[in-house]
Design a protein around this motif. Structure first.
Motif, PDB file in Angstrom:
ATOM      1  N   ARG A  12     -33.158 -45.933 -10.481  1.00  0.00           N
ATOM      2  CA  ARG A  12     -32.980 -45.597 -11.893  1.00  0.00           C
ATOM      3  C   ARG A  12     -32.335 -46.748 -12.656  1.00  0.00           C
ATOM      4  NH1 ARG A  12     -30.976 -39.354 -12.166  1.00  0.00           N
ATOM      5  NH2 ARG A  12     -30.797 -39.909 -14.351  1.00  0.00           N
ATOM      6  N   ALA A  13     -31.382 -47.424 -12.020  1.00  0.00           N
ATOM      7  CA  ALA A  13     -30.748 -48.585 -12.663  1.00  0.00           C
ATOM      8  C   ALA A  13     -31.772 -49.687 -12.905  1.00  0.00           C
ATOM      9  CB  ALA A  13     -29.607 -49.101 -11.791  1.00  0.00           C
ATOM     10  N   GLN A  14     -32.669 -49.898 -11.970  1.00  0.00           N
ATOM     11  CA  GLN A  14     -33.703 -50.911 -12.137  1.00  0.00           C
ATOM     12  C   GLN A  14     -34.634 -50.565 -13.290  1.00  0.00           C
ATOM     13  OE1 GLN A  14     -35.533 -51.136  -8.264  1.00  0.00           O
ATOM     14  NE2 GLN A  14     -33.705 -52.012  -7.306  1.00  0.00           N
ATOM     15  N   ARG A  15     -34.934 -49.279 -13.463  1.00  0.00           N
ATOM     16  CA  ARG A  15     -35.781 -48.855 -14.582  1.00  0.00           C
ATOM     17  C   ARG A  15     -35.121 -49.178 -15.921  1.00  0.00           C
ATOM     18  NH1 ARG A  15     -36.765 -43.096 -14.955  1.00  0.00           N
ATOM     19  NH2 ARG A  15     -38.628 -43.533 -16.156  1.00  0.00           N
ATOM     20  N   LEU A  16     -33.816 -48.893 -16.033  1.00  0.00           N
ATOM     21  CA  LEU A  16     -33.115 -49.195 -17.281  1.00  0.00           C
ATOM     22  C   LEU A  16     -33.002 -50.698 -17.495  1.00  0.00           C
ATOM     23  CD1 LEU A  16     -30.254 -46.519 -17.479  1.00  0.00           C
ATOM     24  CD2 LEU A  16     -32.586 -46.418 -18.374  1.00  0.00           C
ATOM     25  N   ASN A  17     -32.762 -51.445 -16.443  1.00  0.00           N
ATOM     26  CA  ASN A  17     -32.698 -52.899 -16.577  1.00  0.00           C
ATOM     27  C   ASN A  17     -34.025 -53.474 -17.063  1.00  0.00           C
ATOM     28  OD1 ASN A  17     -30.050 -53.614 -15.966  1.00  0.00           O
ATOM     29  ND2 ASN A  17     -30.425 -53.730 -13.769  1.00  0.00           N
ATOM     30  N   HIS A  18     -35.108 -53.005 -16.506  1.00  0.00           N
ATOM     31  CA  HIS A  18     -36.428 -53.502 -16.917  1.00  0.00           C
ATOM     32  C   HIS A  18     -36.684 -53.168 -18.384  1.00  0.00           C
ATOM     33  CE1 HIS A  18     -40.647 -54.593 -16.712  1.00  0.00           C
ATOM     34  NE2 HIS A  18     -40.944 -53.418 -17.235  1.00  0.00           N
TER      35      HIS A  18
ATOM     36  N   THR B  14     -13.652 -45.446 -19.976  1.00  0.00           N
ATOM     37  CA  THR B  14     -14.248 -44.918 -18.751  1.00  0.00           C
ATOM     38  C   THR B  14     -15.166 -43.737 -19.056  1.00  0.00           C
ATOM     39  OG1 THR B  14     -12.385 -45.618 -17.390  1.00  0.00           O
ATOM     40  CG2 THR B  14     -13.726 -43.803 -16.549  1.00  0.00           C
ATOM     41  N   GLY B  15     -16.330 -43.747 -18.446  1.00  0.00           N
ATOM     42  CA  GLY B  15     -17.266 -42.629 -18.555  1.00  0.00           C
ATOM     43  C   GLY B  15     -18.243 -42.701 -19.690  1.00  0.00           C
ATOM     44  N   HIS B  16     -18.129 -43.684 -20.560  1.00  0.00           N
ATOM     45  CA  HIS B  16     -18.992 -43.738 -21.725  1.00  0.00           C
ATOM     46  C   HIS B  16     -20.408 -44.175 -21.379  1.00  0.00           C
ATOM     47  CE1 HIS B  16     -16.094 -43.807 -25.419  1.00  0.00           C
ATOM     48  NE2 HIS B  16     -16.062 -42.682 -24.756  1.00  0.00           N
ATOM     49  N   THR B  17     -21.363 -43.425 -21.910  1.00  0.00           N
ATOM     50  CA  THR B  17     -22.764 -43.838 -21.879  1.00  0.00           C
ATOM     51  C   THR B  17     -23.027 -44.795 -23.037  1.00  0.00           C
ATOM     52  OG1 THR B  17     -23.434 -42.032 -23.326  1.00  0.00           O
ATOM     53  CG2 THR B  17     -23.422 -41.586 -20.947  1.00  0.00           C
TER      54      THR B  17
ATOM     55  N   ILE C  77     -19.835 -63.142 -31.245  1.00  0.00           N
ATOM     56  CA  ILE C  77     -20.483 -62.753 -29.996  1.00  0.00           C
ATOM     57  C   ILE C  77     -19.982 -61.381 -29.580  1.00  0.00           C
ATOM     58  CG2 ILE C  77     -20.747 -63.288 -27.535  1.00  0.00           C
ATOM     59  CD1 ILE C  77     -20.511 -66.235 -28.244  1.00  0.00           C
ATOM     60  N   VAL C  78     -20.907 -60.528 -29.168  1.00  0.00           N
ATOM     61  CA  VAL C  78     -20.568 -59.216 -28.618  1.00  0.00           C
ATOM     62  C   VAL C  78     -21.177 -59.123 -27.223  1.00  0.00           C
ATOM     63  CG1 VAL C  78     -20.872 -56.725 -28.827  1.00  0.00           C
ATOM     64  CG2 VAL C  78     -20.408 -58.106 -30.866  1.00  0.00           C
ATOM     65  N   ILE C  79     -20.363 -58.712 -26.275  1.00  0.00           N
ATOM     66  CA  ILE C  79     -20.810 -58.524 -24.891  1.00  0.00           C
ATOM     67  C   ILE C  79     -20.723 -57.047 -24.562  1.00  0.00           C
ATOM     68  CG2 ILE C  79     -20.286 -59.012 -22.471  1.00  0.00           C
ATOM     69  CD1 ILE C  79     -19.103 -61.696 -23.467  1.00  0.00           C
ATOM     70  N   THR C  80     -21.792 -56.501 -24.000  1.00  0.00           N
ATOM     71  CA  THR C  80     -21.778 -55.087 -23.626  1.00  0.00           C
ATOM     72  C   THR C  80     -21.866 -54.923 -22.121  1.00  0.00           C
ATOM     73  OG1 THR C  80     -24.193 -54.798 -23.748  1.00  0.00           O
ATOM     74  CG2 THR C  80     -22.927 -54.432 -25.769  1.00  0.00           C
ATOM     75  N   SER C  81     -21.190 -53.896 -21.643  1.00  0.00           N
ATOM     76  CA  SER C  81     -21.304 -53.429 -20.264  1.00  0.00           C
ATOM     77  C   SER C  81     -21.524 -51.930 -20.332  1.00  0.00           C
ATOM     78  CB  SER C  81     -20.025 -53.746 -19.475  1.00  0.00           C
ATOM     79  OG  SER C  81     -20.007 -53.020 -18.256  1.00  0.00           O
ATOM     80  N   THR C  82     -22.761 -51.512 -20.173  1.00  0.00           N
ATOM     81  CA  THR C  82     -23.087 -50.091 -20.186  1.00  0.00           C
ATOM     82  C   THR C  82     -24.209 -49.838 -19.185  1.00  0.00           C
ATOM     83  OG1 THR C  82     -24.764 -50.356 -21.927  1.00  0.00           O
ATOM     84  CG2 THR C  82     -22.534 -49.837 -22.643  1.00  0.00           C
ATOM     85  N   GLY C  83     -24.394 -48.567 -18.831  1.00  0.00           N
ATOM     86  CA  GLY C  83     -25.558 -48.217 -18.048  1.00  0.00           C
ATOM     87  C   GLY C  83     -25.307 -47.382 -16.813  1.00  0.00           C
ATOM     88  N   VAL C  84     -24.218 -47.640 -16.096  1.00  0.00           N
ATOM     89  CA  VAL C  84     -23.969 -46.871 -14.878  1.00  0.00           C
ATOM     90  C   VAL C  84     -23.819 -45.390 -15.206  1.00  0.00           C
ATOM     91  CG1 VAL C  84     -22.302 -46.457 -13.019  1.00  0.00           C
ATOM     92  CG2 VAL C  84     -22.993 -48.793 -13.573  1.00  0.00           C
ATOM     93  N   ASN C  85     -23.123 -45.070 -16.280  1.00  0.00           N
ATOM     94  CA  ASN C  85     -22.972 -43.665 -16.659  1.00  0.00           C
ATOM     95  C   ASN C  85     -24.277 -43.073 -17.181  1.00  0.00           C
ATOM     96  OD1 ASN C  85     -20.076 -43.509 -16.134  1.00  0.00           O
ATOM     97  ND2 ASN C  85     -19.885 -44.909 -17.858  1.00  0.00           N
ATOM     98  N   ASP C  86     -25.124 -43.917 -17.764  1.00  0.00           N
ATOM     99  CA  ASP C  86     -26.442 -43.442 -18.173  1.00  0.00           C
ATOM    100  C   ASP C  86     -27.303 -43.113 -16.959  1.00  0.00           C
ATOM    101  OD1 ASP C  86     -26.789 -43.848 -21.284  1.00  0.00           O
ATOM    102  OD2 ASP C  86     -25.633 -45.541 -20.544  1.00  0.00           O
ATOM    103  N   VAL C  87     -27.161 -43.902 -15.912  1.00  0.00           N
ATOM    104  CA  VAL C  87     -27.894 -43.621 -14.675  1.00  0.00           C
ATOM    105  C   VAL C  87     -27.453 -42.287 -14.094  1.00  0.00           C
ATOM    106  CG1 VAL C  87     -28.165 -44.333 -12.266  1.00  0.00           C
ATOM    107  CG2 VAL C  87     -28.424 -46.006 -14.086  1.00  0.00           C
ATOM    108  N   THR C  88     -26.144 -42.093 -13.952  1.00  0.00           N
ATOM    109  CA  THR C  88     -25.661 -40.855 -13.343  1.00  0.00           C
ATOM    110  C   THR C  88     -25.891 -39.643 -14.243  1.00  0.00           C
ATOM    111  OG1 THR C  88     -23.411 -41.261 -14.178  1.00  0.00           O
ATOM    112  CG2 THR C  88     -23.937 -42.086 -11.979  1.00  0.00           C
ATOM    113  N   ALA C  89     -25.985 -39.869 -15.554  1.00  0.00           N
ATOM    114  CA  ALA C  89     -26.230 -38.768 -16.491  1.00  0.00           C
ATOM    115  C   ALA C  89     -27.715 -38.462 -16.664  1.00  0.00           C
ATOM    116  CB  ALA C  89     -25.614 -39.081 -17.848  1.00  0.00           C
ATOM    117  N   GLY C  90     -28.578 -39.312 -16.116  1.00  0.00           N
ATOM    118  CA  GLY C  90     -30.018 -39.083 -16.242  1.00  0.00           C
ATOM    119  C   GLY C  90     -30.608 -39.489 -17.570  1.00  0.00           C
TER     120      GLY C  90
END
Length: 236
Positions: A174-180, A89-92, A110-123
């Motif tokens: 901000r999430a859309q910017r990181l996704n793009h 929890t909380g990892h960027t 195979i490696v699956i990643t789930s990241t980004g929400v904390n990067d959005v809130t951290a700027g």
């Protein structure tokens, strides 16, 4: 430009709303249960799930209800899945990379990643975001067998129930910017695939905190990834 103008014009409001959300949002625990194991029969498939609180199963009680458990259950009828979950929890994205650097070397398919929400809130800026992804790709190639990297997109944060407006709109932007940025980056690299998150955020899909997936959302997400993986494995 929209992001810069919004940051400048709405800064004080966003700051107040962000502090309020942190204060009132329930802090749910990570899902309980094993974080590695072997399930199924058939050819061996070595799987790593890597990331943040969503990867760790926050929002459901057990790992069997979370992304890794649902995914392994979907793959096990056809494959002998040797799986591991490395998530906190909380990892960027950079903190996820740092955590993986501390793991012993081991080959994965195979490696699956789930990241980004904390990067959005951290700027985190798109440049820093992609630097972490590049570091992850290089580490996987050097120490983890050069696996196929499936990069789950950020969810549509502009629809998170826990977020008030205009903070919801701003974080969604901000999430859309990181996704793009991530989608463009992945297209230019071998053995990387950007995977848009397939679950919807309809009523009842989110956890009690309004910020994490619920059981149904995790099941949909896992089903989407399992379908993609099985299709890739079938075509070699």
């Amino acid at each position: 430009m929209r992001h810069a103008l919004a940051t400048l014009g709405l800064g004080p409001v966003l700051l107040v709303q962000g502090r309020h959300v942190r204060r009132v949002t329930p802090r749910l625990p990570e899902a309980a249960g094993p974080r590695e194991g072997v399930e199924g029969s058939g050819p061996a498939l070595r799987l790593l799930v890597l990331g943040d609180s969503a990867a760790a199963g926050v929002g459901v009680e057990t790992q069997s209800q979370a992304l890794s458990g649902r995914l392994v259950a979907a793959l096990a009828p056809q494959w002998r899945v040797e799986w591991k979950l490395v998530a906190h929890t909380g990892h960027t994205a950079q903190e996820v990379l740092t955590q993986l650097q501390q793991e012993p070397s081991r080959d994965f398919d195979i490696v699956i990643t789930s990241t980004g929400v904390n990067d959005v809130t951290a700027g985190t800026t798109p440049r820093r975001w992609l630097e972490a992804k590049q570091g992850l790709r290089e580490l996987l190639d050097q120490r983890f067998g050069g696996p196929l990297l499936l990069l789950s997109s950020l969810p549509p944060m502009q629809r998170f129930p826990a977020l008030p407006q205009p903070l919801r709109w701003y974080l969604g932007l901000r999430a859309q910017r990181l996704n793009h940025a991530l989608s463009t980056w992945a297209q230019a690299r071998e053995n990387c695939l950007f995977v848009p998150v397939g679950f919807t955020l309809q009523e009842g899909m989110m956890a009690a905190d309004g910020f994490h997936p619920g059981a149904v959302a995790y099941a949909q997400w896992a089903e989407q990834l399992a379908t993609l993986i099985l299709r890739r494995l079938a075509t070699g």
